[in-house]
Design an enzyme around this catalytic site. Structure first.
Site: not given
Ligand SMILES: Cc1ncc(COP(=O)(O)O)c(C=O)c1O
Length: 345
Positions: A22, A117, A241
């Site tokens: 992602k 969540r 700045y």
């Molecule tokens: C549902 C889920 N699985 C796995 C991951 C992977 O997490 P990480 O990057 O901490 O390994 C995430 C990341 O936020 C997630 O939301």
């Protein structure tokens, strides 16, 4: 990325791996993620357009949509591109119940084991699974939950507690499970499931609980720039700045072509580590949009054009993140499109 994937594989040798891509593969670029994780068993992400791009780029193995459908048209996309979906609430269940698709979907039922969540609370899982099983467009069902504190066993909501709630919630239900993020993959090896879901570790940053190097991880991303100007200051001169930095003695200041418009954190304070010509020094003064300033007082040989590493090889992103009061995840993901992603083997 390949080497980090191998670390994940070794940590959980009997599990399959969803490599999390992602946020544009945590800022690394989706194409690079796809190449780096060619040996993963599946890719998983949140963004539907990016999932379609993965298919267009030739990824044929499973893709799981981590937050499922945001609206009914997403289910059509899932159908067209053979994408697996998470179902985490009643609204998504209802969407599936009224969907008319060409073939059944693989569904992952998400369970809220305390993070609060996404997901069905344990008491509602059996009922949600029964509803899913009754939907003709649902093929097989898998089960997942997400750990909030896998890097910290002393937390009030530690991974063992979430795992126990998960097991209880799915008692009697058949289907593969997926559990561990990076922290759990590295630090909670007692918690086994059919799949793991590592993200940040695959990019060579630490999820907490130890340094990336201590876990055998290597930086996938090195953010580089160069010195574009040098200023000679007298004691009492100020920089940038807000004039937040004042020289207490004569000093040389280097100007680096990188700023918050590239994703370098504006809140990185004076003292944040940075490499110039391979040598460690510090950011001084306020980070601006396209530039930041570094202390060259101890580096008399550095000239305009010298290489700068903002994080990556030689300077762990987690150290820069800690100095800036954030985490490696945020720095990676915040990298902006104007930063060129060059592949180096
Ligand atoms: C549902 C889920 N699985 C796995 C991951 C992977 O997490 P990480 O990057 O901490 O390994 C995430 C990341 O936020 C997630 O939301």
């Amino acid at each position: 990325m390949q080497s980090n994937l191998a670390v994940a594989r070794a940590a959980s040798p009997f599990a399959k791996i969803w490599a999390i891509v992602k946020a544009d593969a945590y800022g690394h670029g989706l194409e690079h993620g796809l190449r780096g994780f060619a040996e993963a068993d599946g890719l998983s992400l949140v963004e539907w357009e990016a999932a379609v791009r993965l298919r267009d780029l030739g990824w044929r193995k499973p893709i799981m949509m981590l937050e499922g459908a945001f609206d009914p048209t997403d289910l059509i996309i899932a159908d067209q591109h053979e994408l697996e979906i998470v179902v985490h609430n009643d609204e998504q269940l209802a969407m599936l119940e009224s969907a008319r698709l060409s073939r059944p979907l693989q569904v992952h039922l998400k369970i809220n084991t305390g993070m609060n969540r996404l997901g069905f609370v344990p008491d509602k899982v059996q009922q949600a699974a029964a509803r899913l099983r009754a939907i003709p467009v649902v093929n097989s069902i898998s089960f997942l939950t997400h750990f909030a504190n896998a890097e910290n066993s002393l937390s009030v909501l530690n991974a063992d507690l979430q795992f126990a709630r998960f097991k209880e919630a799915i008692a009697g239900l058949e289907g593969p499970t997926s559990l561990s993020n990076s922290a759990a993959t590295l630090l909670q090896r007692q918690l086994q499931a059919d799949w793991i879901r590592p993200g940040v570790m695959l990019y060579g940053a630490s999820p907490g609980g130890g340094s990336a190097a201590s876990f055998g991880l290597r930086a996938a991303m090195t953010l580089k720039s160069q010195i574009t100007a040098i200023q000679q200051l007298e004691a009492g001169d100020v920089v940038g700045y807000g004039s937040s930095f004042t020289a207490d003695k004569p000093m040389r200041i280097g100007i680096v072509a990188c700023g918050y418009a590239d994703g370098y954190p504006r809140h990185a304070p004076t003292g944040t580590p940075i490499l110039v010509s391979g040598q460690i020094t510090r950011v001084v003064g306020r980070v601006s949009m396209d530039m930041l300033t570094v202390d060259l007082s101890m580096l008399p040989d550095v000239k305009v054009g010298a290489d700068v590493v903002l994080w990556g090889e030689g300077l762990p992103i987690d150290e820069v993140a800690a100095a800036a009061g954030t985490i490696g995840y945020e720095l990676m993901c915040a990298l902006t499109p104007r930063v060129r992603r060059l592949l180096q083997n």
